[in-house]
Enzyme design. Structure first.
Site, short mmCIF file in Angstrom:
data_model
loop_
_atom_site.label_atom_id
_atom_site.label_comp_id
_atom_site.label_asym_id
_atom_site.label_seq_id
_atom_site.Cartn_x
_atom_site.Cartn_y
_atom_site.Cartn_z
N TYR A 80 21.28 -3.27 21.54
CA TYR A 80 22.07 -4.12 20.71
C TYR A 80 22.57 -3.48 19.62
O TYR A 80 22.13 -2.26 19.10
CB TYR A 80 21.26 -5.48 20.27
CG TYR A 80 20.08 -5.20 19.78
CD1 TYR A 80 19.99 -4.70 18.33
CD2 TYR A 80 18.59 -5.39 20.40
CE1 TYR A 80 18.77 -4.89 17.50
CE2 TYR A 80 17.71 -5.21 19.66
CZ TYR A 80 17.59 -4.90 18.34
OH TYR A 80 16.34 -4.83 17.91
N ASP A 121 2.30 -11.09 11.07
CA ASP A 121 1.54 -10.18 12.17
C ASP A 121 0.29 -10.15 11.94
O ASP A 121 -0.86 -9.87 12.73
CB ASP A 121 2.07 -8.69 12.22
CG ASP A 121 3.25 -8.37 13.28
OD1 ASP A 121 3.74 -9.53 13.76
OD2 ASP A 121 3.60 -7.36 13.43
N GLN A 167 0.91 -1.26 0.00
CA GLN A 167 -0.20 -0.08 0.06
C GLN A 167 0.87 1.41 -0.06
O GLN A 167 0.37 2.28 -0.66
CB GLN A 167 -1.07 -0.03 1.38
CG GLN A 167 -0.17 0.11 2.56
CD GLN A 167 -0.98 0.16 3.78
OE1 GLN A 167 -2.46 0.03 3.71
NE2 GLN A 167 -0.52 0.29 4.98
N ARG A 221 16.24 -2.61 10.94
CA ARG A 221 15.28 -3.19 10.03
C ARG A 221 15.20 -2.68 8.46
O ARG A 221 14.68 -3.52 7.71
CB ARG A 221 13.83 -2.71 10.62
CG ARG A 221 13.62 -2.81 12.06
CD ARG A 221 12.38 -2.43 12.50
NE ARG A 221 11.00 -3.06 11.94
CZ ARG A 221 10.16 -3.88 12.50
NH1 ARG A 221 10.57 -4.26 13.66
NH2 ARG A 221 9.54 -4.41 11.92
P1 FAD Z 1 4.45 -5.51 8.71
O1 FAD Z 1 5.78 -5.35 9.09
O2 FAD Z 1 3.40 -4.71 9.68
O3 FAD Z 1 4.21 -5.27 7.16
C1 FAD Z 1 2.95 -5.21 6.81
C2 FAD Z 1 2.87 -4.62 5.12
O4 FAD Z 1 1.64 -4.72 4.77
C3 FAD Z 1 3.28 -3.11 5.46
O5 FAD Z 1 4.19 -2.77 4.63
C4 FAD Z 1 2.11 -2.33 5.22
O6 FAD Z 1 2.46 -1.20 4.63
C5 FAD Z 1 1.40 -3.33 4.22
N1 FAD Z 1 0.06 -3.35 3.93
C6 FAD Z 1 -0.90 -3.15 4.95
N2 FAD Z 1 -2.32 -3.28 4.65
C7 FAD Z 1 -2.08 -3.46 3.38
C8 FAD Z 1 -3.12 -3.76 2.33
N3 FAD Z 1 -4.35 -3.72 2.56
N4 FAD Z 1 -2.75 -3.71 0.84
C9 FAD Z 1 -1.36 -3.66 0.56
N5 FAD Z 1 -0.27 -3.71 1.58
C10 FAD Z 1 -0.82 -3.20 2.77
N6 FAD Z 1 10.49 -9.34 15.63
C11 FAD Z 1 11.45 -10.02 15.70
O7 FAD Z 1 11.48 -11.08 15.20
N7 FAD Z 1 12.55 -9.69 16.28
C12 FAD Z 1 12.75 -8.41 17.13
O8 FAD Z 1 13.74 -8.03 17.56
C13 FAD Z 1 11.39 -7.72 17.26
N8 FAD Z 1 11.39 -6.19 17.87
C14 FAD Z 1 10.39 -5.79 17.86
C15 FAD Z 1 10.29 -4.76 18.53
C16 FAD Z 1 9.02 -3.80 18.71
C17 FAD Z 1 9.11 -2.66 19.43
C18 FAD Z 1 7.80 -4.16 17.81
C19 FAD Z 1 6.77 -3.36 17.80
C20 FAD Z 1 7.99 -5.49 17.15
C21 FAD Z 1 9.21 -6.10 17.11
N9 FAD Z 1 9.36 -7.21 16.42
C22 FAD Z 1 10.23 -7.98 16.31
C23 FAD Z 1 8.07 -7.79 15.62
C24 FAD Z 1 8.12 -7.54 13.98
O9 FAD Z 1 8.58 -6.15 13.84
C25 FAD Z 1 6.85 -7.79 13.28
O10 FAD Z 1 6.48 -9.16 13.77
C26 FAD Z 1 7.08 -7.89 11.86
O11 FAD Z 1 7.57 -6.68 11.56
C27 FAD Z 1 5.89 -8.29 11.20
O12 FAD Z 1 6.08 -8.27 9.65
P2 FAD Z 1 4.74 -8.49 8.62
O13 FAD Z 1 5.40 -8.49 7.46
O14 FAD Z 1 3.97 -9.52 9.16
O15 FAD Z 1 4.07 -7.11 9.20
#
Ligand code: FAD
Length: 385
Positions: free
Chosen positions: A214, A296, A33, A106
Site C-alpha cells: 500500500y 500490545d 525506555q 509508522r
Molecule cells: P509498541 O509500539 O510496541 O510500543 C511500546 C513502547 O514501549 C516502545 O516505544 C518501547 O520502547 C516502550 N517500552 C517497552 N518497555 C518499556 C518499559 N519497561 N519502560 C518504558 N518504555 C518501554 N496495526 C495496525 O493498526 N495496522 C497495521 O497495518 C498494522 N500492521 C502491522 C504489521 C506488522 C508486521 C506488525 C508486526 C504489526 C502491525 N500492526 C498494525 C500492529 C501495531 O504495530 C501494534 O499493535 C502497535 O505498534 C502497538 O503499539 P503499542 O504502543 O501498544 O506498542
C-alpha cells in the site's frame, strides 16, 4: 491539582493514552525506555474506527498531511496475479463509516501522536525504562531501576509486546511465537517499474503466505510486507532486523512475476518475528487496582486484520472516557480503570480471534484454498464489504 497518570511506553498506544488522559483532565507522564522518540521504517494501515478517534482529537489535518487514502483494496492470487475480489475504500467507505481508511509511514503516525501529546501538555521522558511497579493503598509507584520511586494516581502499561508492567503485576510469562515471519520494506514509487507502482491496498494470497502492499507518505512510497511461515532464525525480541531479499524470494517460492519483480526491486528488507498472546479472558486481564494495560501490552495480535494500533487507539479513547469519571469524582482511579477494562476486553479478544482466523484463510492450502478463491470470485466486492 490534576491527577497523575504514569504511562509506560511512548509507542502509538502510550502516546494515544497520553492525549486521551490529558483531554480527560489528568496529567500524563510518559516514560519511554529508548534514547529518543521514534518508530520503525515501515507502514501502517488505519481503518475508520481509528481515524475517527484521531479526528475527534483534532488530529485530522495533521493526519491528512502525511497519509495516503487509497481508493480500493484488491485481493489477488499470489500464484498468477488474478484479482479475486475488491473492496472500495474511498467515498463509499467514508460515507458508510464517517471517517477515512488511511495508510501511513509508522514514523509519520508516531509524529502526529507525539505532537498531539505534547500539545495536550503531556510530560514526555526518554531513557526512562520502568523496571518495578508497586501498588500502595492510595497510589501506584514505579521505579526506573534506581532506589527512587515515582508516584502516580494510576499507571498505564503501554509498553508493548514484551511489557514489563504486565510481568510486574500479572506475571503471566512471555508472548508466544506464531511461527510466522514478516519481511517489510519501503520503496520509492519512482524507483519501481511503472507496472509495479500502486495507489491501492493489494493483498496477494498464496499457500502459507501473503503479501500486502500500500502507498504511504502521500503516495510517494510503497510499503510492502510479506508474511511467510518458516523457521525462526532471528532474535525474537528485535522488532526490525536486516533481512536478505534472497531469503524472502526463497520463502515466496513459485509466485507470480509481479511479486518476484517487486522483491527484486526492493534492496533493503527488515524482518519481524511475529508473536502473540491468547485472546483476553476477562477484564481482570486488563486492569488490576490502579494499573491497566493498553495496546500490545494487553492484546498483541497477528497483523492480519491491520488492527493492532487501531485497538490501541480505541483503548486510549475509552481510557480517557473512564478517567474523566475519576476527574469528576464519580469514581476512584481503580474503579475507573476497572470500567475501562470491562468496556474493552471483549472487543479486543474478538479482534484478536478474527485476526488469527484471517491468517488461516489467507494462508490456506489445497481444497480450502481452492474454495476460498472460488468464494472470493463469486462474491467479489460483496464478500469484503
Ligand atoms: P509498541 O509500539 O510496541 O510500543 C511500546 C513502547 O514501549 C516502545 O516505544 C518501547 O520502547 C516502550 N517500552 C517497552 N518497555 C518499556 C518499559 N519497561 N519502560 C518504558 N518504555 C518501554 N496495526 C495496525 O493498526 N495496522 C497495521 O497495518 C498494522 N500492521 C502491522 C504489521 C506488522 C508486521 C506488525 C508486526 C504489526 C502491525 N500492526 C498494525 C500492529 C501495531 O504495530 C501494534 O499493535 C502497535 O505498534 C502497538 O503499539 P503499542 O504502543 O501498544 O506498542
Amino acid at each position: 491539582m490534576s491527577k497523575q497518570v504514569l504511562i509506560a511506553g511512548a509507542g502509538m498506544g502510550g502516546l494515544a493514552a497520553a492525549i486521551a488522559s490529558a483531554r480527560a483532565g489528568w496529567h500524563p507522564r510518559v516514560f519511554e525506555q529508548a534514547d529518543g522518540f521514534g518508530e520503525a521504517g515501515a507502514g501502517i494501515q488505519l481503518g475508520p474506527n481509528a481515524t475517527r478517534v484521531l479526528e475527534a482529537w483534532g488530529l485530522g489535518t495533521a493526519l491528512a498531511r502525511v497519509a495516503a487514502f487509497p481508493q480500493r483494496l484488491a485481493v489477488r492470487s499470489a500464484g498468477n496475479g488474478e484479482v479475486l475480489a475488491q473492496l472500495m475504500l474511498g467515498p463509499a467507505l467514508l460515507e458508510r463509516y464517517g471517517a477515512p481508511y488511511a495508510t501511513l509511514h509508522r514514523a509519520d503516525l508516531h509524529r502526529v501522536l507525539l505532537d498531539g501529546a505534547a500539545d495536550a501538555g503531556a510530560e514526555l521522558l526518554v531513557q526512562a525504562r520502568i523496571e518495578r511497579v508497586r501498588e500502595a493503598p492510595d497510589a501506584v509507584l514505579v521505579s526506573l531501576g534506581g532506589p527512587t520511586e515515582i508516584e502516580g494516581d494510576a499507571l498505564v502499561g503501554a509498553d508493548g509486546l514484551w511489557s514489563r508492567v504486565r510481568q510486574e503485576i500479572w506475571a503471566d510469562g512471555p508472548p508466544v511465537s506464531t511461527g510466522h515471519l514478516a519481511y517489510r520494506t519501503l520503496v520509492a514509487q519512482q524507483d519501481l517499474p511503472k507496472s509495479l507502482r500502486s495507489d491501492e491496498v493489494t493483498v496477494w494470497l498464496g499457500p502459507r503466505l501473503h503479501v500486502v502492499t500500500y502507498p504511504v507518505r502521500g503516495g510517494d512510497w510503497l510499503n510492502v510486507v510479506a508474511i511467510v511461515q518458516g523457521a525462526l532464525t532471528a532474535e525474537p525480541e528485535a522488532w526490525d532486523q536486516a533481512a536478505a531479499a534472497g531469503d524472502l524470494q526463497q520463502a515466496l517460492g513459485a509466485t507470480c512475476a509481479a511479486l518476484q519483480e517487486l522483491v527484486q526491486a526492493a534492496p533493503d528488507w527488515l524482518l519481524w518475528v511475529l508473536h502473540e498472546r491468547p485472546p483476553l479472558k476477562g477484564a481482570q486481564a486488563m486492569s488490576h487496582g490502579r494499573v491497566a494495560l493498553l495496546g500490545d501490552a494487553a492484546h498483541p495480535m497477528r497483523p492480519y486484520l491491520a488492527q493492532g494500533a487501531g485497538m490501541a487507539i480505541e483503548d486510549a479513547q475509552e481510557l480517557g472516557r473512564c478517567l474523566a469519571m475519576a476527574r469528576d469524582r464519580i469514581a476512584d482511579p481503580a474503579t475507573a480503570l476497572r470500567r475501562y477494562a470491562l468496556n474493552r476486553w471483549e472487543r479486543c479478544a474478538r479482534v484478536q480471534r478474527q485476526a488469527e482466523r484471517n491468517g488461516r484463510i489467507f494462508h490456506a492450502t489445497g481444497p480450502v484454498q481452492w474454495g476460498r478463491d472460488l468464494s472470493l470470485r463469486l462474491l467479489g466486492e460483496r464478500l469484503l464489504d
